[in-house]
Design a protein around this motif. Sequence first.
Motif, PDB file in Angstrom:
ATOM      1  N   VAL A 198       2.278   0.397  -1.999  1.00 49.50           N
ATOM      2  CA  VAL A 198       1.019  -0.099  -2.288  1.00 49.50           C
ATOM      3  C   VAL A 198       0.173   0.265  -1.029  1.00 49.50           C
ATOM      4  N   SER A 199      -1.210   0.664  -1.540  1.00 50.35           N
ATOM      5  CA  SER A 199      -1.794   1.096  -0.280  1.00 50.35           C
ATOM      6  C   SER A 199      -2.394  -0.407   0.334  1.00 50.35           C
ATOM      7  N   LEU A 200      -2.722  -0.317   1.524  1.00 51.53           N
ATOM      8  CA  LEU A 200      -3.399  -1.323   2.528  1.00 51.53           C
ATOM      9  C   LEU A 200      -4.437  -1.995   1.665  1.00 51.53           C
ATOM     10  N   ASP A 201      -5.441  -0.996   1.278  1.00 52.08           N
ATOM     11  CA  ASP A 201      -6.643  -1.751   0.711  1.00 52.08           C
ATOM     12  C   ASP A 201      -6.274  -2.433  -0.693  1.00 52.08           C
ATOM     13  N   ASP A 202      -5.310  -1.830  -1.421  1.00 49.37           N
ATOM     14  CA  ASP A 202      -5.161  -2.404  -2.848  1.00 49.37           C
ATOM     15  C   ASP A 202      -4.200  -3.782  -2.327  1.00 49.37           C
ATOM     16  N   TYR A 203      -3.424  -3.646  -1.371  1.00 48.98           N
ATOM     17  CA  TYR A 203      -2.739  -4.996  -1.023  1.00 48.98           C
ATOM     18  C   TYR A 203      -3.470  -6.026  -0.761  1.00 48.98           C
ATOM     19  N   THR A 204      -4.532  -5.600   0.234  1.00 51.98           N
ATOM     20  CA  THR A 204      -5.583  -6.734   0.843  1.00 51.98           C
ATOM     21  C   THR A 204      -6.392  -7.329  -0.553  1.00 51.98           C
ATOM     22  N   ASN A 205      -6.795  -6.605  -1.502  1.00 55.41           N
ATOM     23  CA  ASN A 205      -7.658  -6.996  -2.517  1.00 55.41           C
ATOM     24  C   ASN A 205      -6.786  -7.817  -3.433  1.00 55.41           C
ATOM     25  N   ARG A 206      -5.656  -7.588  -3.446  1.00 62.35           N
ATOM     26  CA  ARG A 206      -4.660  -8.203  -4.575  1.00 62.35           C
ATOM     27  C   ARG A 206      -4.189  -9.521  -3.860  1.00 62.35           C
TER      28      ARG A 206
END
Length: 311
Positions: A108-116
């Motif tokens: 999971v990309s860092l951006d997707d992880y943070t948004n999630r």
Amino acid sequence: MIQSLKKGSLFSYERHRVNALNNISFEVSKGEIVGYVGLNGSGKSTTIKLLSGMLLPDSGIVRVNGANPFRNKANCYNIGAVFGHKQQLWIDLPVRDSFEMLRGIYSVSLDDYTNRLDIIDSFLEIKPLLSVPSRKLSLGQRMKCEFAASLIHNPKILLLDEPTIGVDLQARKGIIELLLFLNKEYGVTILLTTHNLADIEALCERIILINRGSIVFDGSREKLCSSDTHSITIKIQDPAYLLEAAQLFPKYINVEIIASNEILISYSSSQMDEILFTISRIQNKYGISAMSTQEKNLESVIDELCKEKEE
């Protein structure tokens, strides 16, 4: 396979084969939220483990997104699972480290992880717990973090086995709202098994009822709870006349004496006029001190269906 001690011997065993599931068959469409309910030992958790790929069935076919979940481990990227009695977080690590490991495992990309994580936190308020080792969390706090861990990779399917166990009312409300949000915004398909029927009523339009490894009902919650059987309890003023009062009802109506001065009458809608007429006679002849009607709820219906299956 279950072993049991042979009668009369301390060292000799008999083997009895017990099928956890008996030829069950059902399909869940994309975007459905389905409640999978039943008594303890009915086969709910076994089904969840088969669907998640943890178990391989002795016979039959299991398909999730068209693939065998046991053979096709890549399918795990589409599945999120929560087991209320099992832990996926590393107990000695801060929750954040467990999340980061899962982020790496699922790429999971860092951006997707943070948004999630932001979305999950808006419902469950887990960010204050990220620096705490899992073993120091209360059961309710751990369950919120377990729930979050199952969502990090944005699964298309959620398999939930007792996900609100030990969770307080506020946290449970957050979990329910998060599930409804994920279903509505992302079309996440959810199969939920729980003994908390309030969760089922809040989330599920369709219910599958399983008992002793067999499906005894599969349909809408409304259909499950609808019944043409009603009941009234009446209290006679003088218990000495209880039997006489009960005998005034027609023989084809189910009448049961449940206390020293109480009668339980079960009837169908078509018998309503006769019931009211008889109750009026009892009131005039013996006197009625109290009367109440009982509405069927999900718990009572499930209990009745499971009893019928056992008989």
